[in-house]
Design a protein around this motif. Structure first.
Motif, PDB file in Angstrom:
ATOM      1  N   SER B 159       0.855  -1.262   0.047  1.00 54.34           N
ATOM      2  CA  SER B 159       0.067   0.200   0.019  1.00 54.34           C
ATOM      3  C   SER B 159       0.891   1.350   0.080  1.00 54.34           C
ATOM      4  O   SER B 159       1.985   1.474   0.450  1.00 54.34           O
ATOM      5  N   PRO B 160       0.455   2.373  -0.705  1.00 58.71           N
ATOM      6  CA  PRO B 160       0.986   3.504  -0.747  1.00 58.71           C
ATOM      7  C   PRO B 160       1.211   4.170   0.603  1.00 58.71           C
ATOM      8  O   PRO B 160       1.760   4.944   1.036  1.00 58.71           O
ATOM      9  N   ASP B 161       0.468   3.567   1.691  1.00 55.31           N
ATOM     10  CA  ASP B 161       0.143   4.176   2.990  1.00 55.31           C
ATOM     11  C   ASP B 161       1.287   3.366   3.861  1.00 55.31           C
ATOM     12  O   ASP B 161       1.055   3.980   5.107  1.00 55.31           O
ATOM     13  N   VAL B 162       1.843   2.442   3.463  1.00 53.92           N
ATOM     14  CA  VAL B 162       2.461   1.558   4.604  1.00 53.92           C
ATOM     15  C   VAL B 162       3.582   2.462   5.243  1.00 53.92           C
ATOM     16  O   VAL B 162       3.761   2.424   6.460  1.00 53.92           O
ATOM     17  N   LYS B 163       4.390   3.444   4.652  1.00 52.12           N
ATOM     18  CA  LYS B 163       5.578   4.013   5.308  1.00 52.12           C
ATOM     19  C   LYS B 163       4.934   5.036   6.441  1.00 52.12           C
ATOM     20  O   LYS B 163       5.297   5.266   7.430  1.00 52.12           O
ATOM     21  N   ASP B 164       3.640   5.687   6.041  1.00 53.81           N
ATOM     22  CA  ASP B 164       2.926   6.716   6.973  1.00 53.81           C
ATOM     23  C   ASP B 164       2.476   5.766   8.113  1.00 53.81           C
ATOM     24  O   ASP B 164       2.649   6.193   9.203  1.00 53.81           O
ATOM     25  N   TRP B 165       1.963   4.580   7.737  1.00 50.47           N
ATOM     26  CA  TRP B 165       1.420   3.970   9.112  1.00 50.47           C
ATOM     27  C   TRP B 165       2.687   3.430  10.055  1.00 50.47           C
ATOM     28  O   TRP B 165       2.676   3.745  11.231  1.00 50.47           O
ATOM     29  N   ILE B 166       3.851   3.167   9.294  1.00 46.40           N
ATOM     30  CA  ILE B 166       5.198   2.745  10.218  1.00 46.40           C
ATOM     31  C   ILE B 166       5.808   4.229  10.834  1.00 46.40           C
ATOM     32  O   ILE B 166       6.055   4.072  12.413  1.00 46.40           O
ATOM     33  N   VAL B 167       5.841   5.241  10.382  1.00 50.23           N
ATOM     34  CA  VAL B 167       6.256   6.353  10.808  1.00 50.23           C
ATOM     35  C   VAL B 167       5.387   7.022  12.032  1.00 50.23           C
ATOM     36  O   VAL B 167       5.775   7.309  13.115  1.00 50.23           O
ATOM     37  N   LYS B 168       3.860   6.483  11.749  1.00 56.01           N
ATOM     38  CA  LYS B 168       3.217   7.186  12.846  1.00 56.01           C
ATOM     39  C   LYS B 168       3.097   6.593  14.120  1.00 56.01           C
ATOM     40  O   LYS B 168       3.059   6.912  15.295  1.00 56.01           O
ATOM     41  N   HIS B 169       3.662   4.983  14.083  1.00 54.84           N
ATOM     42  CA  HIS B 169       3.975   4.081  15.239  1.00 54.84           C
ATOM     43  C   HIS B 169       5.314   4.354  15.865  1.00 54.84           C
ATOM     44  O   HIS B 169       5.778   3.589  16.891  1.00 54.84           O
ATOM     45  N   GLN B 170       6.306   4.727  14.962  1.00 52.33           N
ATOM     46  CA  GLN B 170       7.541   4.693  15.267  1.00 52.33           C
ATOM     47  C   GLN B 170       8.004   5.791  16.404  1.00 52.33           C
ATOM     48  O   GLN B 170       7.546   6.905  16.237  1.00 52.33           O
ATOM     49  N   ILE B 171       8.807   5.322  17.213  1.00 49.39           N
ATOM     50  CA  ILE B 171       9.175   6.265  18.192  1.00 49.39           C
ATOM     51  C   ILE B 171      10.778   6.411  18.086  1.00 49.39           C
ATOM     52  O   ILE B 171      11.364   5.346  18.470  1.00 49.39           O
ATOM     53  N   PRO B 172      11.395   7.513  17.835  1.00 49.23           N
ATOM     54  CA  PRO B 172      12.623   7.500  17.457  1.00 49.23           C
ATOM     55  C   PRO B 172      13.750   7.333  18.986  1.00 49.23           C
ATOM     56  O   PRO B 172      13.114   7.914  19.846  1.00 49.23           O
ATOM     57  N   ALA B 173      14.713   6.496  19.135  1.00 48.05           N
ATOM     58  CA  ALA B 173      15.552   6.543  20.085  1.00 48.05           C
ATOM     59  C   ALA B 173      16.231   7.765  20.415  1.00 48.05           C
ATOM     60  O   ALA B 173      16.395   8.549  19.533  1.00 48.05           O
ATOM     61  N   GLU B 174      16.348   7.886  21.929  1.00 44.62           N
ATOM     62  CA  GLU B 174      17.176   9.476  22.042  1.00 44.62           C
ATOM     63  C   GLU B 174      18.293   9.058  22.401  1.00 44.62           C
ATOM     64  O   GLU B 174      19.438   9.816  22.600  1.00 44.62           O
TER      65      GLU B 174
END
Lengths: 208, 207
Positions: B159-174
């Protein structure tokens, strides 16, 4: 070498795999469409994976291990002001965790602030079993450990290694699944191989 | 042109500043932590002066040290998803041949959270975020959908939306540490072969 035992166990193994596949089909009967289609398309590779001997092991007291490499995943509750201190500390360190180099059994580790800075997710990949790993930290870098772990509720301090290990285990959630690309490569062995690689390059340069 | 001497002095000053900031941060810390900071300062100082390249961005989201990046996702399960995922993970028993196929994956873990309502997926991989995700879509699309369809709103790897889904749930490490930041999966494979060849060679010489 093809032994008789192997030949004899093959049909049984095939039957086990078929059983597992059947179970998967049942499980995915009510999955979203995209999952059902993927199961159908992925069957050849799944069959191979299901037939392989188990690769999952435990890291002793808690956590999963594959080959020589284990996982540790904890969610730690911040004390008041702890999130701010740890964030400042990490920013000042800028990724230079020399203390972890000194321990020598750490592959990687991440610090992730979750739930509006009320908790920290700490996840690491390391060599060997849980208890010797924590004991190693307590022996080699107690200060560095106290510096970051003092920011969490109930941390008893690394000068009390067995209480510290209990405290970590109490916040740990064992992974249900754990994959390592090179399960037999410890951090020490990696360093040795990097040395061998450099030596070979130099040797080849000299010959050339 | 800046001389080496000047660079060194500048670096000393900025390390001194950093240490002041650390002291300020730890001023209201528990007693144990203040003591630990004083004990650790000499080592922290030399480590700061001898610093390697700091962590950088992994592209769209997440951070990277050298060649190795981190991706950490926490997302809710779809109804029945936890049960399906647990069963498939148990059946696979740690055999993720798909991971080998992608060729840029160092490690990954699946952790079930909050009474099976959420999951944590955390991985270490080579390079930047976008090519990594593209690689999964190209090389192991079915494995991706079998596993990730367990989560709420997974649109499908194609799906063209797959990357947005991942980004939405990803929490970048600090904070992100890698023991061998320059070692990609490919390079570690090469080194294993070099090591084996050298041993065989030495065996032959020894005989």
């Amino acid at each position: 070498m093809a032994t008789q035992t192997q030949v004899a166990t093959e049909p049984t193994n095939a039957a086990v795999v078929e059983q597992k596949l059947q179970k998967l089909r049942e499980l995915y009967a009510d999955a979203p469409e995209v999952g059902k289609a993927a199961l159908q398309n992925g069957l050849p590779m799944l069959t191979k994976e299901l037939a392989a001997p188990s690769a999952a092991q435990t890291a002793g007291r808690i956590g999963a291990r594959q080959g020589k490499v284990s996982e540790l995943t904890v969610f730690l509750p911040f004390v008041k002001g702890g999130a701010k201190r740890l964030r400042g500390f990490l920013q000042l360190l800028e990724g230079n965790f020399r203390a972890a180099d000194a321990v020598g059994t750490v592959h990687d580790m991440r610090f992730v602030f979750v739930d509006n800075d009320t908790k920290l997710l700490f996840a690491t990949a390391y060599d060997g079993d849980f208890d010797p790993y924590i004991a190693d930290f307590a022996a080699k870098i107690p200060n560095a450990m106290d510096l970051w772990l003092c920011n969490f509720e109930g941390y008893p301090g690394m000068r009390n290694p067995s209480a510290a290990a209990d405290w970590i285990a109490s916040h740990q959630i064992a992974a249900e699944a754990w994959y390592v690309n090179s399960p037999n490569l410890t951090a020490t062995e990696t360093r040795r191989l990097e040395g061998v690689g450099t030596a070979v390059d130099q040797l080849l340069d000299k010959i050339g | 042109m800046t001389t080496l001497e000047e660079t060194r002095t500048g670096q000393d000053q900025s390390v001194e500043q950093t240490i002041q900031q650390l002291r300020a941060l730890y001023a209201d810390a528990p007693e144990m932590a203040r003591v630990a900071l004083e004990h650790a300062l000499p080592a922290l100082k030399s480590q700061a002066l001898d610093a390697q390249a700091p962590t950088e961005s992994a592209g769209r989201i997440g951070i990277r040290l050298g060649s190795v990046s981190e991706l950490t996702v926490i997302a809710p399960f779809a109804p029945g998803g936890a049960q399906r995922l647990r069963a498939i993970l148990r059946l696979l028993n740690g055999n993720f041949s798909g991971g080998q196929k992608v060729g840029t994956l160092h490690d990954m873990r699946f952790v079930f959270l909050d009474n099976d309502t959420k999951f944590l997926f955390a991985t270490a991989y080579d390079g930047a975020w976008d090519p990594y995700i593209d690689d999964f879509a190209t090389k192991i699309p079915d494995e991706m959908d079998i596993i990730f369809s367990a989560f709420e709103g997974w649109p499908g790897i194609h799906s063209p939306d797959v990357k947005d889904w991942i980004v939405k749930h990803q929490i970048p490490a600090e904070g992100w540490y890698v023991a061998h930041p320059d070692l990609t999966v490919a390079e570690s494979g090469r080194l294993k072969r070099v090591g084996k060849t050298v041993e065989e060679f030495l065996d032959k010489v020894g005989n």
